[in-house]
Design an enzyme around this catalytic site. Structure first.
Site, PDB file in Angstrom:
ATOM      1  NE  ARG A 123      -3.459   2.443   2.673  1.00  0.00           N
ATOM      2  CZ  ARG A 123      -4.340   2.645   3.631  1.00  0.00           C
ATOM      3  NH1 ARG A 123      -4.604   1.670   4.498  1.00  0.00           N
ATOM      4  NH2 ARG A 123      -4.975   3.803   3.749  1.00  0.00           N
ATOM      5  CG  ASN A 166     -11.010  -0.829  -0.248  1.00  0.00           C
ATOM      6  OD1 ASN A 166     -12.103  -0.741  -0.801  1.00  0.00           O
ATOM      7  ND2 ASN A 166     -10.722  -0.230   0.890  1.00  0.00           N
ATOM      8  CB  CYS A 180     -18.088   0.438   0.996  1.00  0.00           C
ATOM      9  SG  CYS A 180     -17.032   1.849   1.343  1.00  0.00           S
ATOM     10  CG  HIS A 238     -14.241   4.277  -1.927  1.00  0.00           C
ATOM     11  ND1 HIS A 238     -12.969   3.836  -1.675  1.00  0.00           N
ATOM     12  CD2 HIS A 238     -14.969   3.905  -0.856  1.00  0.00           C
ATOM     13  CE1 HIS A 238     -12.929   3.216  -0.507  1.00  0.00           C
ATOM     14  NE2 HIS A 238     -14.144   3.247   0.013  1.00  0.00           N
ATOM     15  CE1 TYR A 280     -11.247   6.536  -0.610  1.00  0.00           C
ATOM     16  CE2 TYR A 280     -13.118   6.528   0.898  1.00  0.00           C
ATOM     17  CZ  TYR A 280     -11.841   6.119   0.571  1.00  0.00           C
ATOM     18  OH  TYR A 280     -11.133   5.305   1.427  1.00  0.00           O
TER      19      TYR A 280
END
Ligand code: G6P
Length: 443
Positions: free
Chosen positions: A97, A151, A173, A203, A258
């Site tokens: 990540r 994700n 989510c 998102h 987002y």
């Protein structure tokens, strides 16, 4: 489903979010009799799995419920005869990540691990694994539901719907439930009295209408939230940069946190650049939170979910998962927001694509509630992101370089084809170990 109690399997069981899941099952034990919870992880995660497993056992013991916790590194053993499978794994751990977030930033581009170039790479690493899990489920527990929080949840759902034979998949989510809870607390109401018509993509979801005790209060609420202050509706991982009041009023619907990446790109980039210098990219911040959390989890007198878990952006995820499982099991027919096949509910998006939308939850799964077209102001962006998602899922399954490059280039956070290629090449190299589908072709 077996009458003798449910078997639930959690893949990525060593995740720091697991205690929330345990808390959720304990809370609902009477209506949702989970007999076995299998926490599955991989060899490298075995240490964390043991810590989480011990804490889970203490929580169950304290609650006095008959829920067996099983820990295993053998996924197939766990999947056999499961009723529900939840997935919450991270291929390449937080190190991957950090690369997703850092590499694009070097070129002045927001990485974003779910919907930016970072999300593209997280999907490329994750999709082959989820397709493998879907294939195993088809063999070992064909009647089970796969509930995915890994994700990018929207792209992962899209990939399973499109590229596997296993269709009982639901993506989940915490953003919709988080927005609802924050609006409820802002209005001083209990969350059950607030309803929001959510529609869009993961998102990339909008609150089209907000109701208080059945009365549509969208316009008034937008007015109240258009003071140019922090919205109070963001998540821990996204800076609550105020919306331009006239923009919000003009839009007339509620963006999700987002959306800041698209409507406030330069401010978000500035924030991320600053934060990366001062405290590191989000993966590095999360690493520290995780260290504290796992220290706390090892405390043998801890037998409840610790409050520090709320420092993570994914708060309420597991609660959403437990409610969803409960509603499927008990055929509740209530409304929840999930990622599922569109089937025409949003006419502006492909029928066979995954969308995030309010659904009626029954024992046969989610039934999307049709909303017609998305408002023209947001339709184009949502469609663009869906194209990005589809190409990303395709690239993940084919390992085709040009498809990945087109996906990267059409992402609204990426300013040019040339820069897309530079970032793509560097990331393909950095994540080589987890992307055999691309490197097989290159070699
Ligand atoms: C949000 C998103 C999740 C994401 C999380 C990241 O809540 O909805 O999809 O996983 O934030 O939080 P973290 O603490 O890992 O940055």
């Amino acid at each position: 489903m077996s009458g003798a109690g449910l078997k639930i399997v959690t893949i990525g069981g060593g995740s720091s979010y697991t205690p929330e899941l345990i808390e959720g099952f304990i809370k609902r034990y009477e209506d949702l009799p989970v007999k076995e919870l299998w926490l599955v992880d991989i060899e490298e995660g075995a240490g964390k799995l043991k810590i989480i497993g011990d804490l889970a056992k203490r929580m169950v013991k304290k609650a006095g419920v008959q829920l067996e916790i099983h820990l295993t590194l053998n996924r197939e053993e766990a999947l056999k005869g499961a009723d529900f499978v939840t997935t919450q794994f991270r291929v390449g751990f937080l190190e991957a990540r950090a690369k997703d977030e850092r590499i694009p930033l070097k070129y002045g581009v927001i990485g974003q691990e779910t919907n930016g170039p970072g999300g593209l790479f997280k999907a490329l690493r994750t999709i082959p694994v989820i397709l493998q899990i879907a294939e195993e489920m088809e063999r070992l527990c064909p009647d089970a539901w796969l509930i995915n929080f890994t994700n990018p949840a929207g792209i992962v759902t899209e990939a399973v719907l499109r590229y596997s034979h296993f269709k009982k998949v639901i993506g989940l989510c915490n953003i919709p439930i988080g927005m609802k809870m924050k609006i409820a607390s802002f209005l001083g109401e209990s969350p059950e009295d607030i309803q929001i018509d959510f529609a869009g993509l993961n998102h990339m979801v909008f609150g089209l209408n907000v109701y208080r005790k059945g009365e549509n209060i969208t316009k008034d609420l937008i007015e109240m939230k258009s003071g140019g202050e922090e919205s109070g509706m963001s998540v821990k991982n996204i800076e609550d940069i105020p919306w331009e009041p006239e923009f919000l009023k003009g839009l007339g619907i509620f963006p999700c946190p987002y959306h800041r990446y698209y409507y406030q790109t330069s401010k978000m980039l500035e924030e991320e650049m600053k934060a990366s210098k001062e405290k590191g990219v989000r993966a590095e911040v999360v690493k520290q939170i995780e260290e504290e959390l796992f220290k706390e989890y090892q405390n043998v007198s801890l037998d409840v979910k610790p409050p520090q878990l709320e420092k993570r952006g994914g708060a309420y995820y597991s609660d959403a998962a437990c409610s969803l499982i409960d509603s499927i099991y008990n055929n509740r027919g209530d409304v929840q927001t999930v990622n599922t096949k569109n089937n025409g509910a949003i006419s502006s998006l492909p029928r066979d694509s995954a969308v995030e939308i309010n659904c009626i939850i029954t024992k046969d799964g989610p039934k999307p509630i049709a909303i017609g077209d998305l408002p023209v102001s947001v339709r184009g962006l949502v469609q663009q992101i869906k194209s990005f998602e589809r190409l990303t899922a395709e690239a993940a399954t084919t390992g085709d370089y040009q498809t990945a490059l087109v996906a990267m280039t059409i992402n609204p956070l990426v300013p040019s084809d040339t820069l897309a290629k530079v970032i793509l090449d560097e990331m393909l190299e950095a994540h080589k170990e987890y992307l055999p589908q691309f490197h097989r072709k290159v070699n």
